[in-house]
Each structure stands twice: as C-alpha cells, then as structure tokens.
Motif scaffolding. Structure first.
Motif, PDB file in Angstrom:
ATOM      1  N   SER A  27       8.769   3.443 -16.490  1.00  0.00           N
ATOM      2  CA  SER A  27       9.473   2.329 -15.859  1.00  0.00           C
ATOM      3  C   SER A  27      10.831   2.766 -15.310  1.00  0.00           C
ATOM      4  O   SER A  27      11.253   2.324 -14.237  1.00  0.00           O
ATOM      5  N   GLU A  28      11.530   3.637 -16.018  1.00  0.00           N
ATOM      6  CA  GLU A  28      12.824   4.125 -15.528  1.00  0.00           C
ATOM      7  C   GLU A  28      12.633   5.029 -14.317  1.00  0.00           C
ATOM      8  O   GLU A  28      13.422   4.990 -13.367  1.00  0.00           O
ATOM      9  N   ILE A  29      11.595   5.835 -14.315  1.00  0.00           N
ATOM     10  CA  ILE A  29      11.294   6.676 -13.149  1.00  0.00           C
ATOM     11  C   ILE A  29      11.017   5.792 -11.944  1.00  0.00           C
ATOM     12  O   ILE A  29      11.511   6.048 -10.837  1.00  0.00           O
ATOM     13  N   PHE A  30      10.242   4.703 -12.122  1.00  0.00           N
ATOM     14  CA  PHE A  30       9.945   3.789 -11.023  1.00  0.00           C
ATOM     15  C   PHE A  30      11.232   3.138 -10.498  1.00  0.00           C
ATOM     16  O   PHE A  30      11.418   2.992  -9.286  1.00  0.00           O
ATOM     17  N   ARG A  31      12.130   2.723 -11.409  1.00  0.00           N
ATOM     18  CA  ARG A  31      13.395   2.121 -10.973  1.00  0.00           C
ATOM     19  C   ARG A  31      14.214   3.119 -10.154  1.00  0.00           C
ATOM     20  O   ARG A  31      14.785   2.770  -9.111  1.00  0.00           O
ATOM     21  N   ARG A  32      14.267   4.357 -10.605  1.00  0.00           N
ATOM     22  CA  ARG A  32      15.048   5.375  -9.888  1.00  0.00           C
ATOM     23  C   ARG A  32      14.426   5.714  -8.541  1.00  0.00           C
ATOM     24  O   ARG A  32      15.150   5.897  -7.552  1.00  0.00           O
ATOM     25  N   LEU A  33      13.104   5.780  -8.502  1.00  0.00           N
ATOM     26  CA  LEU A  33      12.432   6.019  -7.222  1.00  0.00           C
ATOM     27  C   LEU A  33      12.707   4.882  -6.241  1.00  0.00           C
ATOM     28  O   LEU A  33      12.997   5.119  -5.062  1.00  0.00           O
ATOM     29  N   ALA A  34      12.618   3.661  -6.728  1.00  0.00           N
ATOM     30  CA  ALA A  34      12.880   2.502  -5.869  1.00  0.00           C
ATOM     31  C   ALA A  34      14.299   2.567  -5.309  1.00  0.00           C
ATOM     32  O   ALA A  34      14.511   2.329  -4.111  1.00  0.00           O
ATOM     33  N   ALA A  35      15.265   2.900  -6.150  1.00  0.00           N
ATOM     34  CA  ALA A  35      16.662   2.992  -5.697  1.00  0.00           C
ATOM     35  C   ALA A  35      16.810   4.078  -4.638  1.00  0.00           C
ATOM     36  O   ALA A  35      17.458   3.863  -3.606  1.00  0.00           O
ATOM     37  N   ARG A  36      16.201   5.238  -4.867  1.00  0.00           N
ATOM     38  CA  ARG A  36      16.305   6.349  -3.900  1.00  0.00           C
ATOM     39  C   ARG A  36      15.623   6.016  -2.581  1.00  0.00           C
ATOM     40  O   ARG A  36      16.006   6.514  -1.524  1.00  0.00           O
ATOM     41  N   MET A  37      14.602   5.149  -2.642  1.00  0.00           N
ATOM     42  CA  MET A  37      13.884   4.745  -1.434  1.00  0.00           C
ATOM     43  C   MET A  37      14.559   3.568  -0.742  1.00  0.00           C
ATOM     44  O   MET A  37      14.099   3.097   0.293  1.00  0.00           O
ATOM     45  N   GLY A  38      15.658   3.073  -1.321  1.00  0.00           N
ATOM     46  CA  GLY A  38      16.384   1.975  -0.719  1.00  0.00           C
ATOM     47  C   GLY A  38      15.759   0.610  -0.959  1.00  0.00           C
ATOM     48  O   GLY A  38      16.107  -0.358  -0.284  1.00  0.00           O
ATOM     49  N   LEU A  39      14.854   0.510  -1.914  1.00  0.00           N
ATOM     50  CA  LEU A  39      14.224  -0.766  -2.221  1.00  0.00           C
ATOM     51  C   LEU A  39      15.186  -1.596  -3.058  1.00  0.00           C
ATOM     52  O   LEU A  39      15.698  -1.132  -4.077  1.00  0.00           O
ATOM     53  N   THR A  40      15.443  -2.813  -2.639  1.00  0.00           N
ATOM     54  CA  THR A  40      16.479  -3.618  -3.280  1.00  0.00           C
ATOM     55  C   THR A  40      15.960  -4.907  -3.909  1.00  0.00           C
ATOM     56  O   THR A  40      16.751  -5.756  -4.313  1.00  0.00           O
ATOM     57  N   ASP A  41      14.661  -5.068  -3.996  1.00  0.00           N
ATOM     58  CA  ASP A  41      14.116  -6.269  -4.620  1.00  0.00           C
ATOM     59  C   ASP A  41      14.675  -6.391  -6.037  1.00  0.00           C
ATOM     60  O   ASP A  41      14.711  -5.407  -6.777  1.00  0.00           O
ATOM     61  N   PRO A  42      15.127  -7.578  -6.436  1.00  0.00           N
ATOM     62  CA  PRO A  42      15.687  -7.752  -7.776  1.00  0.00           C
ATOM     63  C   PRO A  42      14.732  -7.344  -8.900  1.00  0.00           C
ATOM     64  O   PRO A  42      15.182  -7.000  -9.995  1.00  0.00           O
ATOM     65  N   ALA A  43      13.443  -7.359  -8.652  1.00  0.00           N
ATOM     66  CA  ALA A  43      12.474  -6.964  -9.690  1.00  0.00           C
ATOM     67  C   ALA A  43      12.704  -5.532 -10.158  1.00  0.00           C
ATOM     68  O   ALA A  43      12.416  -5.202 -11.310  1.00  0.00           O
TER      69      ALA A  43
END
Length: 77
Positions: A27-43
C-alpha cells in the motif's frame, strides 16, 4: 484484511516481524507511485487503517458488526 481461501471468514493479517531494511508494505509503494505519477485523488492519501475501515464498511448482511476495532481486539489464535 482479506477473505481467506476455502472458507468465508474475514482475516486481519498482523505483521509477524518488523519491516526489514528498506522494505515497505504494498500500500505504501502504491501511494508513492501515485505521488510520483502526479495522481492527486484523495484516495491515495488514505492510510492502511482507513483502507481497512473502508473495505469493511459494507452493506452486505454477512459483514454486519465486523469492524477494524472488533478484529483488532479478537484474541490471536
């Protein structure tokens, strides 16, 4: 939290050991990937406990009364 194979129970997995080295939960890897990809959904900001609460928040009758707090206070077997 996941359903188990071969029966209908909901299971709360607890860490057997502390993380080793630089290991991270998926789950932490997914959060970090999302941040690096510029995904900003609050989820993507939800922590693991909030994700568990959301997964257990089901209108299905078989899930009635099952909460994270209840699972955390069940004795380990």
């Amino acid at each position: 939290v996941h359903t188990a194979y071969g029966h209908l129970y909901v299971t709360l997995n607890r860490p057997a050991i502390a993380p080793v080295g630089e290991s991270l939960p998926n789950s932490e890897i997914f959060r970090r990937l999302a941040a690096r990809m510029g995904l900003t959904d609050p989820a993507f900001a939800d922590d693991d406990l909030e994700l568990i609460r959301q997964a257990l928040d089901s209108p299905h009758p078989t899930m009635a009364g099952i909460t994270l707090e209840r699972l955390l206070h069940r004795p380990l077997r």
